[in-house]
Scaffold this active site. Sequence first.
Site, PDB file in Angstrom:
ATOM      1  N   CYS A  50      34.477 -45.145 -96.827  1.00 47.46           N
ATOM      2  CA  CYS A  50      34.290 -46.341 -96.003  1.00 47.46           C
ATOM      3  C   CYS A  50      34.991 -46.719 -94.866  1.00 47.46           C
ATOM      4  CB  CYS A  50      34.015 -47.620 -97.244  1.00 47.46           C
ATOM      5  SG  CYS A  50      34.245 -49.262 -96.882  1.00 47.46           S
ATOM      6  N   GLY A  51      34.581 -46.884 -93.380  1.00 45.23           N
ATOM      7  CA  GLY A  51      35.831 -47.222 -92.371  1.00 45.23           C
ATOM      8  C   GLY A  51      36.549 -48.615 -92.320  1.00 45.23           C
ATOM      9  N   HIS A  52      36.115 -49.125 -93.167  1.00 43.00           N
ATOM     10  CA  HIS A  52      36.358 -50.928 -92.945  1.00 43.00           C
ATOM     11  C   HIS A  52      37.602 -50.375 -94.232  1.00 43.00           C
ATOM     12  CE1 HIS A  52      34.125 -52.632 -90.251  1.00 43.00           C
ATOM     13  NE2 HIS A  52      32.847 -52.654 -91.520  1.00 43.00           N
ATOM     14  N   CYS A  53      36.964 -49.633 -95.306  1.00 41.02           N
ATOM     15  CA  CYS A  53      38.422 -49.768 -96.810  1.00 41.02           C
ATOM     16  C   CYS A  53      39.097 -48.899 -95.869  1.00 41.02           C
ATOM     17  CB  CYS A  53      37.530 -48.550 -97.586  1.00 41.02           C
ATOM     18  SG  CYS A  53      36.311 -49.386 -97.948  1.00 41.02           S
TER      19      CYS A  53
END
Length: 492
Positions: A50-53
């Site tokens: 996950c990019g946001h993670c």
Amino acid sequence: MFLLKLFVIGLLYGCCAAKEEDVLEFGDDEFDSRIAEHETALVMFYAPWCGHCKRLKPEYAKAAEDLVRNDPPVALVKVDCTEAGKETCNKNSVSGYPTLKIFRNGEYSQDYNGPRDAVGIVKYMKAQVGPSSKELKTVDCLEKFLTADKETAVVGFFEKETELKGAFLKLADKLREKVRFAHTTFKDLLDKQGIQDGVVLFRPLHLQNKFEENAVKYEGKPNSADLNDFITENYHGLVGHRKPDNREDFKAPLFVSYYNVDYIKNPKGTNYWRNRMLKVAKDFKGKATFVVSAKDDFQHELNEYGIDYVKGDKPVVAARDAKNQKFVLKDEFSVEALEVFVNDVLEGNLEPYLKSEPIPDSQNEPVKVAVAKNFDELIVNNGKDTLIEFYAPWCGHCKKLAPVYDELGEKLKDEDVVIAKMDATANDVPPLYEVRGFPTLYWAPKDAKDTPIRYEGGREVDDFLKYIAKHATNELKGYDRKGNPKSEKTEL
């Protein structure tokens, strides 16, 4: 020398690793037992891809390093929802990544709705532990409380149980995530302040100035609502320090000075320009809001005013009036220029800044191109029903919709309907059209342009045709109300 380099690298690696080690990672087989060991814990449910993670991970680690040393400590935990923590994530109804939840003594307490940067996470979670109002027992305790954080503080001084004290503590519970509260009943403190039943708002040392009082005493009624209004009105002072995590506190009419605001590395230089804004702000108290903002933190906002970057040390000033229209101070910053600018904005003497692409030379294609400068002419005042798409050039869904939308425009080119599109990244979108994702489509009936309707239907040509045929002010020439093509016999 080689050994020295290895030693330095080892130290650097050790420092970085220490931050990571402050974040605990639990799997399914240990989550319940280990989370129960912590009075307060923030849990990040994540997926490695996950990019946001990935963006949150370093901020989370920095926050953990601070919070593990807090008194009382706050544990920051992560759970991998794709591997060892699948069952735990399912049990906690995790449907997106990252999801953050607060646990108390092993039990789910509430969703985390705070900032996603290290400073914001620390501030939010510190407010979750201990009493909502800290009890002060000595003069030294008060001094330490006022200087511990670079934040405004609200302190209650109560000789005995009173209606005001009850209202104060009730409000502290409500605002604990935003405001630092403390109270005292100790005689030495009451005598020092000369208050037996009162509340005082103290400004942080770095924001104190000669244009307003460093401490403001509450003089209102003994109820939480009025006390809340007092705090809201005075919390940021005449010129607030606007940051990404408090930007919603400041309402229009709003005047912002963008420059190198840095109260850690350059407090003197920061206040040099803030003091000049204060000279103007004191004469407009109650009429407008004034703030300073770090130019690097708000570059995206500067772009909305057509400003690529701030040159030199002097501030650039931008404003929004009560109608949310945008204005930019064109002259070089000075107290005199700012005062004239503020007056002109408030009195409506200036032309608002409009972010817009050039008006197209022609509109020969079936899908018309709207820009900010021709929006009223092409969309609002066209005398026709209108379907408009707000898109972003980089948006994959928009690219997929493009040929469908072009075909729709071709089918309706002879109808009393306008099919239009606007690049919402290059143009100011009118307030009536709320755009939070791409593509966003609105239907604007010709006799009700002040109440456009968000289009929530399908994205195929037939879906659009059926919607427009049904909702058109006048029945279409080529389609019946159900969106079926009219035969020549029907037309006769």
